[in-house]
Design an enzyme around this catalytic site. Sequence first.
Site, PDB file in Angstrom:
ATOM      1  CE  LYS A  90     -14.141 -27.046 -26.176  1.00  9.18           C
ATOM      2  NZ  LYS A  90     -13.150 -25.974 -26.397  1.00  9.18           N
ATOM      3  CE  LYS A 214     -14.736 -30.876 -24.103  1.00 11.24           C
ATOM      4  NZ  LYS A 214     -13.488 -30.604 -24.757  1.00 11.24           N
ATOM      5  NE  ARG A 278     -10.864 -26.241 -13.404  1.00 10.97           N
ATOM      6  CZ  ARG A 278     -12.052 -25.752 -13.083  1.00 10.97           C
ATOM      7  NH1 ARG A 278     -13.090 -25.918 -13.922  1.00 10.97           N
ATOM      8  NH2 ARG A 278     -12.241 -25.099 -11.954  1.00 10.97           N
TER       9      ARG A 278
END
Length: 287
Positions: A90, A214, A278
């Site tokens: 990502k 996100k 996290r």
Amino acid sequence: DTFHPELQLWLRRQELADQIDTTNENGQYLPGASIPSNVVANTDLKRVLEGADVIVVGVPHQYISESMISSIQKHCNQDAKTIHVISLAKGIYLDGEGKSSCLTRVSERLHESLNNTPPSSKRPRVDDDDDDNNKSSATSAPAASPGQQRPRFVISVLMGANVYDQMGRDEFAEATLGCPTMDPIVYNVFNDDDRFNVTMTRDVTGVEFCAVLKNVVALGVGFAVGRELGSNTKAAIIRRGLKETMKFAKTFGENVSDDTFFESAGIADLMTTCFSGRGQRLAAAFV
């Protein structure tokens, strides 16, 4: 008979590779989870890649180096017409400077580097003004020798609501596979109807942008948690964050489908990350 009976896994640390091969467990990152005995861990990237025609790239995007690209090109199955590379990474690269800068997704960087192709001229810039000084920092391995035909590398992405410790306990999960060729071979690598249900789409761009953005929304939710704000505020952040994600993806990507935002890579991964990711926890602690 479609796949090789052994799954080769590359790691940087020999002690961790030895632990996985001897105990079938990754005690540092996934303690308690049983790793199938046909997974063979190795620190020799050349050996792991040798003869492969399906390669999963699971390292963080900042560690996808020129040497790794070169190794994939040199040691994959040279007799195959197509090599499938599936990215779990990502991230977004910012290429160029100032008004000429543009955003490059990990799958785009992999495609350009592995296939030795120049950056797409259609890639949207951060600033829409034309500038002849646009430059890309994409890595590129040496070109093939005269007469040598390299395989074509097809880049897919796999993203979704996949919290690793829950998957290590064999709890049911879903994911979205963005595959430009919709090849059933790639689908069958990952899909397990009982434990890991995969939905396939051609919308690589939408899947990838959802997976990156996100985390930004999750930071907002984390700040709300840190300030002890309630579910109304957190719901508003998630709703607005999803709308902003859709707008961003359609601004900086092409042929992005609305359906993608309601797959696992979209709303499901957004909710999971905002509830237990996290980034959310770090943002809450920061406040």
